[in-house]
Write a protein that holds these residues in place. Structure first.
Motif, PDB file in Angstrom:
ATOM      1  N   ASN A 113       1.845   2.432   1.026  1.00 24.17           N
ATOM      2  CA  ASN A 113       0.793   2.460   2.053  1.00 24.17           C
ATOM      3  C   ASN A 113       0.815   1.168   2.863  1.00 24.17           C
ATOM      4  O   ASN A 113       0.699   1.182   4.097  1.00 24.17           O
ATOM      5  N   LYS A 117       1.660   0.777   6.797  1.00 22.35           N
ATOM      6  CA  LYS A 117       0.800   0.082   7.765  1.00 22.35           C
ATOM      7  C   LYS A 117       1.585  -0.991   8.505  1.00 22.35           C
ATOM      8  O   LYS A 117       1.446  -1.159   9.719  1.00 22.35           O
ATOM      9  N   GLU A 120       3.793   0.679  11.032  1.00 22.59           N
ATOM     10  CA  GLU A 120       3.026   1.081  12.211  1.00 22.59           C
ATOM     11  C   GLU A 120       2.715  -0.117  13.096  1.00 22.59           C
ATOM     12  O   GLU A 120       2.817  -0.044  14.329  1.00 22.59           O
ATOM     13  N   GLU A 121       2.331  -1.227  12.448  1.00 23.24           N
ATOM     14  CA  GLU A 121       2.034  -2.432  13.225  1.00 23.24           C
ATOM     15  C   GLU A 121       3.287  -2.934  13.950  1.00 23.24           C
ATOM     16  O   GLU A 121       3.233  -3.336  15.114  1.00 23.24           O
TER      17      GLU A 121
END
Length: 305
Positions: A113, A117, A120-121
């Motif tokens: 997870n 993240k 995605e960043e």
């Protein structure tokens, strides 16, 4: 007696069976026909001595078979119990491994997870960087185009500068500034005379002749001229005029009857090559000069035509 003998034989069979099981030397298939026959012969010999009936032998054989069967089943049960114990231990180990894997899976999911993240960043940052890169590339292209235009303009300007340098180098440099005299008054004369300005301050191009007092245009162009006259006596008249070739361009005469007398004028003339400019003192007029240079004549080339 028969009952006692039968009981003794049964005990012997049980003892022998147990001894075989504890020694590990036999299984359900280890009791051979020879052993059975030996036991029967032994019991038969005893029965002959004690007069035991054949029914007892049948019961003993049946009891023996039961004892053997129970021994086999006991060994099977023990083996199954051992296997069950092993399976339980393996199951416990497997359960522990499963729990450990669950914990590791939980940790991995949390890390996954976090990584998602971060990804995605990074994707957002990458998108921003791509946008900024595109903007920068567009700016670079625009600057390149502007630079190309500027280089062209600079080349053009450099060519113009070189052309101006050549023109400036080729253009004649003409300028003069002269004073009349240090002797005081000049005149009066009974006729007009050409004033000979004999004090040379500047004579670039040598276009002015102090011997004749005449300026000769070396090239066709636009020229600027200025003159100034002076007299110390207020009662005297100043009368001077500027000529272009044989044509009077301007003249001045003056007397204020109060103090020093001065006159001046300036103008721009278009001259052809070889044209002459000079100053005339009218007849019966006076003009004066001294070391203070009150009477002067100046001119220079503005630009050739």
């Amino acid at each position: 007696m028969r009952s006692a003998a039968a009981f003794l034989v049964l005990l012997l069979c049980l003892y022998w069976t147990k001894a075989q099981g504890e020694s590990g030397g036999g299984t359900e298939n280890d009791i051979t026909q020879t052993d059975v026959q030996s036991e029967i012969l032994g019991v038969k010999a005893t029965s002959d001595q004690t007069n035991i009936t054949p029914d007892i032998w049948a019961e003993l054989k049946e009891l023996r078979d039961m004892v053997i069967q129970h021994s086999v089943e006991l060994r099977k049960m023990e083996k199954l119990e051992q296997e069950n114990t092993d399976l339980e231990a393996r199951l416990n180990t497997a359960e522990n491994v499963v729990e450990e894997l669950k914990r590791e899976n939980t940790v991995l999911e949390a890390r996954m997870n976090t990584c998602e993240k971060v990804v995605e960043e990074l994707k957002r940052e990458n998108s921003d960087l791509k946008s900024r890169l595109n903007t920068a590339e567009n700016m670079v292209e625009e600057l390149k185009r502007e630079n190309t235009v500027l280089e062209a303009r600079m080349s053009s300007n450099e060519n113009e500068v070189e052309e101006l340098k050549r023109e400036n180098a080729e253009r004649p440099k003409v300028a003069f500034s002269v004073g009349l005299t240090d002797a005081g008054r000049v005149g009066p004369f009974n006729t007009d005379i050409t004033l000979q300005f004999s004090k040379i301050f500047t004579n670039i191009g040598q276009a002015y002749s102090p011997t004749t007092g005449v300026f000769t245009a070396p090239v066709r162009g636009a020229y600027y001229f200025r003159f100034k006259g002076f007299e110390v006596e207020s009662s005297n008249w100043i009368g001077i005029k500027l000529y272009h070739n044989d044509k009077k361009i301007t003249g001045s005469d003056y007397n204020d009857s109060i103090s020093y007398v001065t006159v001046s004028n300036d103008l721009i003339l278009q001259l052809e090559k070889g044209d002459v400019i000079y100053m005339i003192l009218w007849s019966d007029y006076i003009i004066a000069d001294e070391s203070s240079n009150h009477t002067t004549f100046d001119g220079f080339l503005l630009f050739p035509l």
